[in-house]
Design a protein around this motif. Structure first.
Motif, PDB file in Angstrom:
ATOM      1  N   THR A 117       0.804  -1.220   0.000  1.00  0.00           N
ATOM      2  CA  THR A 117       0.000   0.000   0.000  1.00  0.00           C
ATOM      3  C   THR A 117       0.840   1.275   0.000  1.00  0.00           C
ATOM      4  O   THR A 117       0.645   2.154  -0.828  1.00  0.00           O
ATOM      5  CB  THR A 117      -0.948   0.003   1.210  1.00  0.00           C
ATOM      6  N   VAL A 144       1.898   1.314  -3.828  1.00  0.00           N
ATOM      7  CA  VAL A 144       1.015   2.049  -4.739  1.00  0.00           C
ATOM      8  C   VAL A 144       0.687   3.426  -4.178  1.00  0.00           C
ATOM      9  O   VAL A 144       0.041   4.243  -4.844  1.00  0.00           O
ATOM     10  CB  VAL A 144      -0.301   1.280  -5.002  1.00  0.00           C
ATOM     11  N   ILE A 146      -1.394   4.268  -1.739  1.00  0.00           N
ATOM     12  CA  ILE A 146      -2.805   4.433  -1.384  1.00  0.00           C
ATOM     13  C   ILE A 146      -3.019   3.665  -0.084  1.00  0.00           C
ATOM     14  O   ILE A 146      -2.681   2.483   0.005  1.00  0.00           O
ATOM     15  CB  ILE A 146      -3.751   3.880  -2.472  1.00  0.00           C
ATOM     16  N   LEU A 151      -8.495   2.188  -0.545  1.00  0.00           N
ATOM     17  CA  LEU A 151      -8.356   1.308  -1.703  1.00  0.00           C
ATOM     18  C   LEU A 151      -9.667   1.136  -2.468  1.00  0.00           C
ATOM     19  O   LEU A 151      -9.705   1.234  -3.697  1.00  0.00           O
ATOM     20  CB  LEU A 151      -7.846  -0.068  -1.252  1.00  0.00           C
ATOM     21  N   ASN A 154     -10.862   3.973  -4.690  1.00  0.00           N
ATOM     22  CA  ASN A 154      -9.933   4.371  -5.752  1.00  0.00           C
ATOM     23  C   ASN A 154      -9.576   3.187  -6.654  1.00  0.00           C
ATOM     24  O   ASN A 154      -8.424   3.034  -7.064  1.00  0.00           O
ATOM     25  CB  ASN A 154      -8.664   4.971  -5.142  1.00  0.00           C
ATOM     26  N   SER A 155     -10.576   2.367  -6.963  1.00  0.00           N
ATOM     27  CA  SER A 155     -10.327   1.131  -7.716  1.00  0.00           C
ATOM     28  C   SER A 155      -9.693   1.397  -9.077  1.00  0.00           C
ATOM     29  O   SER A 155      -8.769   0.694  -9.495  1.00  0.00           O
ATOM     30  CB  SER A 155     -11.628   0.351  -7.897  1.00  0.00           C
ATOM     31  N   LEU A 158      -6.133   2.624  -8.523  1.00  0.00           N
ATOM     32  CA  LEU A 158      -5.346   1.505  -8.005  1.00  0.00           C
ATOM     33  C   LEU A 158      -5.004   0.522  -9.107  1.00  0.00           C
ATOM     34  O   LEU A 158      -3.844   0.099  -9.241  1.00  0.00           O
ATOM     35  CB  LEU A 158      -6.122   0.805  -6.889  1.00  0.00           C
ATOM     36  N   ARG A 161      -2.329   1.959 -11.406  1.00  0.00           N
ATOM     37  CA  ARG A 161      -0.998   1.972 -10.796  1.00  0.00           C
ATOM     38  C   ARG A 161      -0.416   0.570 -10.708  1.00  0.00           C
ATOM     39  O   ARG A 161       0.770   0.352 -10.995  1.00  0.00           O
ATOM     40  CB  ARG A 161      -1.073   2.606  -9.403  1.00  0.00           C
ATOM     41  N   MET A 185      -7.368  -5.161  -1.839  1.00  0.00           N
ATOM     42  CA  MET A 185      -7.157  -4.844  -3.247  1.00  0.00           C
ATOM     43  C   MET A 185      -8.014  -5.691  -4.175  1.00  0.00           C
ATOM     44  O   MET A 185      -8.032  -5.465  -5.388  1.00  0.00           O
ATOM     45  CB  MET A 185      -5.677  -5.014  -3.610  1.00  0.00           C
TER      46      MET A 185
END
Length: 245
Positions: A117, A144, A146, A151, A154-155, A158, A161, A185
């Motif tokens: 993360t 990432v 985040i 998480l 912000n799919s 994410l 990235r 995730m």
């Protein structure tokens, strides 16, 4: 068979409902999934302090799972909070997200990586790899940037990235398999696969939630049991737990 999935963070009904649909997809027809929650503690586990506060309730839920006749326990967190403590008490298999994911990755690739993360997670992942004795096979740990609690919201970001990281890992680091460093995730996994296909990136991505539950299911189907509980004074420990947890 019946598997108890214990959420390692405080109760969140929406999280569990979405997890249930995702987790149960592809399981054997005779596999039953039950969920347990903890009522107090941190809403995410991002350091050892968080895990220390949440562990007692996780362990208590695992003890109850065996009493209820469950065949195995999966603790829903990539940090495996309480896994080894539970193995000292229970005869049924107990897994978290970390070991099954890493063992799967190591079975498929010579060089592997963890996508975590944030930068603090790098230290945690390096420590866990040392404890498991696999540091020389973990080529790198990449964040990432985040946080765990952000998480789900912000799919798209994410997935983008992670796809970029995977592409770089495969082409520049010769990494064949990468483990997602948080079970949270999983919300973007299908989108990630689409983005990897668009990049023609063949790296294997291990999603630890579904992978871990299926790993637990496989171990149970092979009639294996946890061996750690036979190495300590079981009666003493169980008596203490029954009186204090």
């Amino acid at each position: 068979m019946k598997i108890k999935v214990i959420d390692a963070v405080v109760k969140n009904k929406d999280r569990i409902l979405q997890n249930q649909t995702y987790v149960c997809e592809g399981l054997r027809s005779d596999t039953e999934i039950e969920f347990a929650h903890i009522e107090k503690g941190f809403p995410s586990i991002e350091c050892d302090l968080h895990a220390a506060f949440n562990k007692p309730q996780i362990i208590s839920a695992a003890i109850n799972a065996e009493k209820e006749g469950c065949d195995g326990v999966f603790i829903n967190c990539f940090d495996d909070p309480g896994v080894y403590e539970c193995r000292e008490l229970l005869s049924i298999p107990v897994f978290g997200g970390y070991v099954p994911a890493m063992m799967t990755a190591l079975s498929l690739a010579e060089r592997i990586a963890v996508i975590t993360t944030d930068h603090f997670g790098i230290l945690s992942e390096e420590r866990k790899a040392r404890l498991l004795g696999i540091s020389e096979r973990v080529a790198t740990v990449v964040p990432v940037e985040i946080g765990v609690l952000a998480l789900r919201d912000n799919s798209e970001i994410l997935a983008e990235r992670v796809a970029d990281i995977c592409n770089k890992l495969y082409n520049e680091e010769r990494v064949g398999a990468a483990c997602l460093g948080c079970t949270g995730m999983h919300y973007m996994i299908d989108l990630l696969y689409e983005k990897l296909a668009a990049r023609n990136c063949p790296i294997v991505v291990i999603e630890p939630l579904r992978n871990g539950v299926r790993y637990c299911e496989h171990i149970i189907s092979m009639h294996y049991q946890n061996a750690m509980h036979v190495l300590k004074p079981t009666a003493f420990l169980k008596g203490y737990v029954d009186g204090h947890v």
